[in-house]
Motif scaffolding. Structure first.
Motif, PDB file in Angstrom:
ATOM      1  N   ASP A 131       0.824  -1.205   0.000  1.00  0.00           N
ATOM      2  CA  ASP A 131       0.000   0.000   0.000  1.00  0.00           C
ATOM      3  C   ASP A 131       0.861   1.259   0.000  1.00  0.00           C
ATOM      4  O   ASP A 131       0.648   2.180  -0.793  1.00  0.00           O
ATOM      5  CB  ASP A 131      -0.907  -0.028   1.231  1.00  0.00           C
ATOM      6  N   LEU A 132       1.846   1.324   0.878  1.00  0.00           N
ATOM      7  CA  LEU A 132       2.603   2.552   1.088  1.00  0.00           C
ATOM      8  C   LEU A 132       3.782   2.730   0.144  1.00  0.00           C
ATOM      9  O   LEU A 132       4.176   3.863  -0.156  1.00  0.00           O
ATOM     10  CB  LEU A 132       3.088   2.615   2.533  1.00  0.00           C
ATOM     11  N   TYR A 133       4.354   1.615  -0.342  1.00  0.00           N
ATOM     12  CA  TYR A 133       5.528   1.707  -1.218  1.00  0.00           C
ATOM     13  C   TYR A 133       5.299   1.146  -2.624  1.00  0.00           C
ATOM     14  O   TYR A 133       6.129   1.340  -3.502  1.00  0.00           O
ATOM     15  CB  TYR A 133       6.721   0.970  -0.593  1.00  0.00           C
ATOM     16  N   GLY A 134       4.219   0.417  -2.827  1.00  0.00           N
ATOM     17  CA  GLY A 134       3.970  -0.178  -4.138  1.00  0.00           C
ATOM     18  C   GLY A 134       4.807  -1.408  -4.416  1.00  0.00           C
ATOM     19  O   GLY A 134       4.979  -1.799  -5.572  1.00  0.00           O
ATOM     20  N   ILE A 135       5.330  -2.043  -3.377  1.00  0.00           N
ATOM     21  CA  ILE A 135       6.117  -3.266  -3.551  1.00  0.00           C
ATOM     22  C   ILE A 135       5.159  -4.447  -3.707  1.00  0.00           C
ATOM     23  O   ILE A 135       4.268  -4.646  -2.883  1.00  0.00           O
ATOM     24  CB  ILE A 135       7.062  -3.486  -2.357  1.00  0.00           C
ATOM     25  N   ARG A 144      -3.783  -6.499  -1.165  1.00  0.00           N
ATOM     26  CA  ARG A 144      -4.598  -5.315  -1.448  1.00  0.00           C
ATOM     27  C   ARG A 144      -4.290  -4.266  -0.399  1.00  0.00           C
ATOM     28  O   ARG A 144      -3.680  -4.554   0.626  1.00  0.00           O
ATOM     29  CB  ARG A 144      -6.089  -5.651  -1.450  1.00  0.00           C
ATOM     30  N   ARG A 145      -4.706  -3.049  -0.687  1.00  0.00           N
ATOM     31  CA  ARG A 145      -4.415  -1.942   0.222  1.00  0.00           C
ATOM     32  C   ARG A 145      -5.003  -2.208   1.609  1.00  0.00           C
ATOM     33  O   ARG A 145      -6.050  -2.839   1.739  1.00  0.00           O
ATOM     34  CB  ARG A 145      -4.956  -0.640  -0.354  1.00  0.00           C
ATOM     35  N   ILE A 146      -4.342  -1.637   2.616  1.00  0.00           N
ATOM     36  CA  ILE A 146      -4.782  -1.886   3.985  1.00  0.00           C
ATOM     37  C   ILE A 146      -4.951  -0.605   4.793  1.00  0.00           C
ATOM     38  O   ILE A 146      -5.680  -0.567   5.778  1.00  0.00           O
ATOM     39  CB  ILE A 146      -3.784  -2.836   4.696  1.00  0.00           C
TER      40      ILE A 146
END
Length: 205
Positions: A131-135, A144-146
């Motif tokens: 979510d935060l770095y796109g890794i 999925r995003r959290i």
């Protein structure tokens, strides 16, 4: 399992880990009582499995995993791979810790294997790093995003992400729903204003 009464020193742990990982080890650093090992992305899963299972290691628990963006490291003088994943491992049975680092081979599309099959605790940590770095964590069964909102664009912990973001949200009373608009926040310098009276402190003895 009871922790060992006299844990090994950081140097002893480093020597053991280096022997266990062998040619999978790219770099090892012992500093401030901590051991940090770096492996190649291709050896990441195998190295993690060895650290969990080898008799001298037995790192049964993953206690943290996070992404790192080195793009502005050392004031932009860093010339290595940009994205890294750092995992902090704990051996309860041997009372010792190690930090495992792996760099994503492609800066434009950062991918590493998921550790979720080795330590279940990796699940939400890897979702956070995604979510935060796109890794991308290959093999993760629910990536999925959290933390960010539904439909969020971009990855806010990347060094090139603007501090104001790209869009702002507000409730529109006419449409009776939340709407998204381009950011209208004016960038400003937050400098504290210091006010002193002419006789400030003069009455103090």
């Amino acid at each position: 399992m009871q922790p060992s009464a006299s844990p090994a020193s950081a140097q002893q742990i480093g020597d053991t880990v280096a022997a266990v990982l062998g040619d999978k080890l790219k770099n090892i650093k012992v500093a401030f009582g901590e051991v940090t090992v770096t492996v190649a992305a291709a050896d990441y899963l195998a190295a993690a499995t060895l650290l969990r299972d080898a008799p001298g290691c037995r790192f049964e628990q993953l206690i943290d995993l996070c992404g790192l963006d080195y793009s502005e490291y050392k004031d932009g003088q860093y010339d290595g791979l940009r994205f890294c994943v750092a995992s902090h491992l704990l051996s309860v049975s041997l009372n010792q810790r190690v930090r495992l680092k792996v760099f994503c081979a492609d800066d434009d599309f950062p991918v590493v294997d998921s550790l979720n099959g080795i330590w279940n605790a990796a699940n939400w940590f890897e979702r956070e790093a995604f979510d935060l770095y796109g890794i991308i964590f290959e093999g993760h069964n629910d990536l999925r995003r959290i933390l960010t909102d539904y439909g969020f664009i971009g990855h806010p912990f990347r060094k090139d992400f603007p501090t104001t973001g790209h869009v702002e949200m507000r409730y529109d009373p006419e449409q009776k729903r939340v709407i998204y608009q381009p950011v209208t926040i004016e960038p400003r310098e937050i400098t504290p204003r210091v006010i002193r009276e002419d006789n400030y402190g003069s009455g103090l003895q």
